[in-house]
Design a protein around this motif. Structure first.
Motif, short mmCIF file in Angstrom:
data_model
loop_
_atom_site.label_atom_id
_atom_site.label_comp_id
_atom_site.label_asym_id
_atom_site.label_seq_id
_atom_site.Cartn_x
_atom_site.Cartn_y
_atom_site.Cartn_z
N GLU A 61 -1.82 26.37 40.61
CA GLU A 61 -2.56 25.12 40.37
C GLU A 61 -3.37 24.74 41.60
N GLN A 62 -2.76 24.88 42.77
CA GLN A 62 -3.47 24.54 44.00
C GLN A 62 -4.72 25.40 44.17
N GLU A 63 -4.60 26.71 43.91
CA GLU A 63 -5.76 27.60 44.05
C GLU A 63 -6.84 27.26 43.04
N ILE A 64 -6.44 27.04 41.79
CA ILE A 64 -7.42 26.77 40.75
C ILE A 64 -8.10 25.42 40.96
N LEU A 65 -7.32 24.40 41.29
CA LEU A 65 -7.90 23.07 41.51
C LEU A 65 -8.85 23.07 42.71
N SER A 66 -8.51 23.88 43.74
CA SER A 66 -9.42 23.98 44.90
C SER A 66 -10.73 24.63 44.48
N ALA A 67 -10.64 25.69 43.65
CA ALA A 67 -11.86 26.36 43.18
C ALA A 67 -12.68 25.42 42.32
N VAL A 68 -12.02 24.65 41.46
CA VAL A 68 -12.73 23.69 40.62
C VAL A 68 -13.42 22.64 41.48
N GLY A 69 -12.74 22.21 42.54
CA GLY A 69 -13.32 21.20 43.43
C GLY A 69 -14.58 21.68 44.11
N ARG A 70 -14.67 22.99 44.33
CA ARG A 70 -15.87 23.54 44.99
C ARG A 70 -16.99 23.84 44.00
N ALA A 71 -16.69 23.82 42.71
CA ALA A 71 -17.67 24.21 41.71
C ALA A 71 -18.71 23.10 41.50
N ASP A 72 -19.93 23.51 41.09
CA ASP A 72 -21.00 22.54 40.86
C ASP A 72 -20.99 21.98 39.45
N SER A 73 -20.26 22.63 38.56
CA SER A 73 -20.27 22.17 37.17
C SER A 73 -18.96 22.57 36.52
N ALA A 74 -18.72 22.02 35.32
CA ALA A 74 -17.51 22.38 34.58
C ALA A 74 -17.52 23.86 34.23
N VAL A 75 -18.72 24.37 33.88
CA VAL A 75 -18.80 25.79 33.52
C VAL A 75 -18.36 26.66 34.69
N ARG A 109 -14.23 15.88 35.59
CA ARG A 109 -15.16 15.66 36.70
C ARG A 109 -16.60 15.73 36.24
N ASP A 110 -16.86 16.69 35.34
CA ASP A 110 -18.25 16.89 34.91
C ASP A 110 -18.74 15.74 34.04
N GLY A 111 -17.84 15.14 33.25
CA GLY A 111 -18.28 14.12 32.32
C GLY A 111 -18.02 12.69 32.74
N TRP A 112 -17.00 12.49 33.57
CA TRP A 112 -16.59 11.10 33.87
C TRP A 112 -16.32 10.85 35.35
N GLY A 113 -16.57 11.83 36.18
CA GLY A 113 -16.28 11.63 37.60
C GLY A 113 -14.80 11.87 37.87
N ASP A 114 -14.24 11.03 38.73
CA ASP A 114 -12.85 11.24 39.13
C ASP A 114 -11.85 10.72 38.11
N THR A 115 -12.26 9.75 37.26
CA THR A 115 -11.27 9.10 36.39
C THR A 115 -11.76 9.08 34.95
N LEU A 116 -10.92 9.60 34.07
CA LEU A 116 -11.16 9.54 32.63
C LEU A 116 -10.79 8.14 32.13
N PRO A 117 -11.51 7.58 31.13
CA PRO A 117 -11.17 6.22 30.65
C PRO A 117 -9.77 6.11 30.06
N THR A 118 -9.11 7.21 29.88
CA THR A 118 -7.78 7.18 29.28
C THR A 118 -6.88 8.16 30.00
N ARG A 119 -5.60 7.78 30.12
CA ARG A 119 -4.63 8.75 30.67
C ARG A 119 -4.48 9.87 29.65
N PHE A 120 -4.33 11.09 30.19
CA PHE A 120 -4.38 12.24 29.28
C PHE A 120 -3.32 13.27 29.72
N ALA A 121 -2.55 13.78 28.76
CA ALA A 121 -1.52 14.79 29.07
C ALA A 121 -1.55 15.89 28.00
N ILE A 122 -1.21 17.08 28.45
CA ILE A 122 -1.10 18.23 27.54
C ILE A 122 0.37 18.62 27.47
#
Length: 998
Positions: free
Chosen positions: A625-639, A704-717
């Motif tokens: 998770e740490q590796e993936i979230l770091s890579a996502v943080g460096r990405a310019d878009s959701a894609v 991040r791509d659609g709402w920034g840092d915070t989604l209008p709703t708490r969300f869990a999978i």
């Protein structure tokens, strides 16, 4: 007189001449027997040249004591001092063999056999040995005469008059003469039987190959025919009596011990078959029933006694069958089985001391040579020698083995056989174990000419030669293949293209022409890359041949090499890091999935090495998770972010698959993982962690791509099914539920739209076609199934479960576990569903009946048409469904009372049920074994075919690959299917009792 505390000069000289117990030796030299020569330097120097001076001196004193009188003792001593040849022979034997010293003490005049040698005595043959045995008129005198002849062979051996090959040939010739003498005694004792039949004795094994040990079973086959005018049945009975009597004469223990066992178990049907057969009966068996190893044994067949004309007819008749063995339908799987060292029956403590069967032992050399003879001997008669060293020489001369390899192997084989000879000579006992006692090792080392530091030198030379054999015995098959295609100038003979193809077919390659093209592409030329490939390929080809699909292994290796060949680290990794090359070979030849994952990003080969970048141990969820979230943080878009997450997932799936394959196949450095459950847990846990980390990264990227840092709703999978149970396989979808909860002040409709948009975008991005495998997210276990909303609020779940929940939904929720998103929301969801899946009152009878009815309906409706139910891993008897529904019924009924049952993992719940007495140890073990096996089969099918499946493959090569993954060798696919059915049948019996109450 020697003063107190001082050593005599004799004591010092004894130590200098190699005595280890100088005090005892000094006493023997001071005794009456040696008094005339105690100060003679010639005797002391001669004793010092022996393998064991203490043993030689003790044996000489015993021999002198055994002489019939003073004049006989004086004659012996005078001859020892005056005649150097006799002195060297006699003392050499006494210093190497306690058993022959015992013989001389019992027969004190036999030393005279060593006094003079005629020229013909330097290399005696069968005729000379027959003369030496001629006066033996009974089994006891035959043993005495045999030992007298053996004494002369040992004397020539320890003095260096004969080399290893000559000594082994003399021992075989002595065995031939002995068999003839024993048969003559048997015929004399039953002349009527002898008149009825013709009996031929065919030597097999080392005797047949003219390369016998000092102490070995003498392998034989008997061929019988009726004498002119005799009834065949009576003739065979008579021949059997003669053969059995001959065997007893050699094998039985008398006052003079035994000679050696005569073993006829290489005959057709082994010990269950008749001892004597007619020639036509032998041929009928070999043409219809014989296995490959029996033709391999016939390589050494040689008529030695009895009716030699009949024996010659036998050898002539079976020879064509021997040289056609490589064309037999089952030759390849037989060879694959035989190529694996058979060390299972050697006690663990003895494996490293085994000269014959241990790694790098004599059997490796002998098998390699015999296999090459079988493959190429049909077309090249020069290879048809029964003697290992002669055959090795012929293979090198014909280009079938590299000359340098042949020289090294010849040297190693001679050294190891010499060790074996000297070990056996000491006590005349049949053994292949290197002694552990230092004194025995010292004698052994000195007998081989190692005098400076005998023990250290012996172990160093032994290990060096064994390492040569281990290194070469596989390369022996493959290096000439490279020479045949590499197009390099060479003065050596090379394999022809046809011979190269024959060898590849014999080693399991289905398309030898394509294999040769791959080898040519990889190994041709004078570049450094091609030179390294020529070093690697002989070993890699052997590992590929160990798999069910060598062609795929070689093709995949070429693809990886083409992709990475220009990178500086790739070939260096394979050459320099011990585990990397073998790990790669196993992975590339085990099926489609792992190579497909590797081809998408070949640099993942680095994971297979030993260095900092390597390591096949799965990484934990937090690390991923740490590796993936770091890579996502460096990405310019959701894609870009999800692409990075999918790349990590692909790499980690490869890591997990490679670890699974290596542990299942085993390598030289890592034995096969014995605990199959541990492998299932490894794969299930790793794939589930990879999937959870991928979903967490994808969720972060989309938000991040659609709402920034915070989604209008708490969300869990929430993970469901195998995902929630940490039991995902390579081909599993991710079963999930999506839950959200609007943040304070956010409109519920706006929150719902945001949550649904997140889910839709996540599913889309995870399935976009790319170089990385898609991740299918399945939410069909949600309330109302496909008809219900994809995402619900926590309150909506609560309302639904309170009012509408069905029994199957409570059962499905047993596997529910939060895997990504808002941790607090996930915990509250678990608190919401706990009363449903672990009801305080347990289950009523109606609920239990409904669960049983649902399962029975599912089995009837979902079993694929045409599938064999007994081999269906999910719905078949004892399959995943049987075990999981049984465990889940126990969880629903008793989970509220027993905390251990409140787990999402099947094996964990099964262990908890056993611990709290809900099922017996035996029943729990039966269910666990069946569940683990079914899971392993599903994983194997995905690894082999590259796509998921619940049944065994129908393609023979794919089925064999599944078998190899599960630990079944070539030719044992039927055993695998039988074992699966048996395991499922036992588990179904437990399910009928526990689940259905039968």
């Amino acid at each position: 007189m020697t003063g107190p505390g001082r050593r005599s000069s004799t004591f010092t000289r004894l130590l200098r001449h190699g005595f280890t117990d100088a005090s005892a030796a000094e006493r023997l030299l001071d005794g009456a027997e040696l008094s005339p020569v105690r100060n003679d330097p010639v005797l002391l120097e001669a004793l010092g040249r022996t393998a064991d001076p203490d043993l030689a001196l003790h044996g000489l004193v015993r021999l002198l004591e055994a002489q019939p009188g003073a004049s006989a003792r004086r004659e012996l001593l005078d001859t020892v001092i005056a005649a150097k040849p006799l002195r060297d022979r006699l003392l050499g034997v006494l210093g190497a063999s306690a058993a022959l010293a015992d013989h001389l003490a019992r027969h004190p005049r036999d030393w005279e056999a060593l006094v003079t040698y005629e020229p013909r005595d330097l290399h005696p043959g069968v005729e000379e040995f027959e003369r030496g045995l001629a006066e033996a008129g009974d089994p006891v005198s035959l043993r005495v005469a045999y030992r007298r002849c053996l004494l002369s062979i040992a004397a020539r051996d320890v003095c260096g008059t004969t080399d290893l090959a000559e000594t082994a040939a003399e021992l075989a010739d002595l065995a031939t003469a002995t068999l003839r003498a024993a048969l003559a005694l048997a015929r004399a004792a039953a002349s009527d039987d002898a008149a009825l039949c013709r009996l031929a004795v065919i030597a097999m094994g080392k005797c047949g190959g003219h390369e016998l040990n000092y102490v070995s079973d003498v392998d034989v086959i008997f061929v019988g025919e009726a004498a002119d005018g005799a009834d065949e049945g009576k003739a065979l009975r008579a021949a059997t009596k003669l053969a059995a009597h001959m065997m007893r004469i050699c094998s039985e223990t008398t006052v003079e011990g035994s000679i050696w066992p005569v073993d006829a178990n290489l005959r057709p049907e082994g010990r269950n078959g008749p001892l004597v057969r007619t020639l036509s009966s032998h041929l009928a068996y070999y043409q219809r029933w014989a296995k490959t190893w029996e033709f391999q044994a016939l390589l050494k067949a040689r008529p030695v006694a009895g009716d030699l004309e009949l024996g010659a007819e036998y050898v002539t008749a079976v020879a064509p069958l021997v040289w056609q063995a490589a064309e037999r339908e089952n030759f390849v799987p037989d060879v694959q089985k035989m190529r694996r060292r058979v060390v299972e029956n050697i006690p663990v403590a003895e494996v490293e001391r085994e000269l014959k069967l241990g790694p790098g032992g004599l059997r490796d050399v002998e098998f390699a040579v015999q296999l090459l003879q079988l493959v190429h001997g049909r077309a090249d008669a020069s290879l048809r020698s029964g003697t290992t060293l002669d055959a090795l020489r012929a293979l090198a001369a014909g280009g079938y083995v590299g000359r340098t390899d042949a020289v090294q192997l010849d040297e190693a084989y001679r050294f190891l056989r010499s060790m074996e000879h000297r070990i056996q000579l000491y006590r005349l006992r049949r053994t292949h174990l290197v002694p552990v006692v230092e004194g025995d090792q010292r004698r052994l080392g000195r007998s081989l000419g190692l005098r400076t530091d005998p023990v250290a030198e012996l172990n160093r030379e032994w290990k060096r030669h064994a390492a040569v054999v281990r290194r070469l015995h596989e390369k022996l098959f493959y290096r000439p293949l490279l020479d045949a295609v590499a197009q390099l100038p060479s003065g050596e003979a090379r394999l022809s293209t046809q011979a190269a193809r024959e060898r590849l077919v014999a080693l399991g390659y289905a398309d030898p022409a394509a294999a040769l093209r791959h080898l040519e592409a990889l190994a041709s030329g004078v570049t450094r890359k091609a030179a390294i490939q020529r070093t690697l390929l002989p070993v890699l080809l052997g590992w590929f041949a160990d798999s069910a699909d060598p062609d795929a292994g070689l093709l995949n290796f070429r693809k990886v090499s083409d992709a990475l060949g220009k990178t500086p680290w790739y070939l260096r990794l394979l050459r320099d890091e011990g585990a990397a090359a073998e790990n790669l070979a196993r992975v590339l030849s085990a099926g489609r999935l792992a190579p497909d994952l590797l081809m998408r990003a070949p640099e993942a080969v680095a994971l297979l090495g030993d260095g900092d970048a390597g390591g096949l141990a799965p990484r934990g969820r937090a690390h991923l998770e740490q590796e993936i979230l770091s890579a996502v943080g460096r990405a310019d878009s959701a894609v870009q972010g999800v692409t990075a997450a999918r790349g990590v997932r692909r790499r980690e799936l490869f890591r997990t698959a490679a670890a699974d394959i290596v542990a299942s196949y085993g390598t030289e450095a890592q034995p096969v993982e014995a605990d199959q459950g541990a492998l299932v847990d490894l794969v299930g846990g790793a794939v589930s962690d990879i999937t959870a980390a991928t979903l967490a990264g994808t969720l972060r990227a989309v938000v991040r791509d659609g709402w920034g840092d915070t989604l209008p709703t708490r969300f869990a999978i929430i993970g469901m099914g195998r995902f929630g149970g940490h039991e995902l396989g390579y081909g599993s979808d991710a079963d999930v539920l999506f839950v959200h909860e609007p943040r304070e002040g956010v409109d519920e409709h706006e929150a719902g739209r945001a949550a649904n948009a997140v889910v839709a975008e996540m599913r889309r991005l995870l399935q976009v076609p790319s170089a990385d495998p898609p991740l299918l997210v399945d939410a069909d276990l949600r309330p109302e199934g496909k008809s219900g909303p994809l995402v619900r609020t926590l309150k909506s779940y609560e309302a639904y479960y309170r009012r509408w929940s069905l029994g199957w939904e409570s059962q499905a929720l047993l596997r529910a576990e939060p895997v990504a998103g808002d941790e607090d929301l996930g915990r509250r969801f678990v608190s919401l569903i706990d009363p449903l899946r672990y009801p305080r009152a347990g289950l009523g009878d109606d609920a239990v009946r409904e669960i049983r009815r649902l399962k029975a309906r599912m089995e009837a409706e979902r079993m694929p048409r045409g599938a064999d139910p007994k081999l269906h891993t999910k719905l078949g008897p004892g399959g995943l469904s049987d075990v999981e529904w049984t465990v889940q019924l126990l969880q629903l009924r008793y989970g509220a009372e027993e905390a251990g049952l409140r787990t999402t993992r099947t094996r964990g719940a099964l262990a908890a049920a056993r611990a709290c007495g809900l099922l017996s140890e035996e029943d729990a073990a039966t269910l666990d074994e069946a569940w683990v096996l079914a899971t392993r089969v599903r994983n194997a099918v995905m690894l082999v075919r590259g796509r998921a499946g619940d049944t065994f493959p129908s393609d023979p090569r794919e089925l064999a690959a599944v078998g190899r993954y599960l630990g079944y060798g070539p030719g044992h696919v039927g055993d695998m299917l039988d074992d699966y059915r048996r395991t499922g049948r036992r588990a179904r019996g437990v399910v009928d009792s526990l689940f259905y109450g039968a």
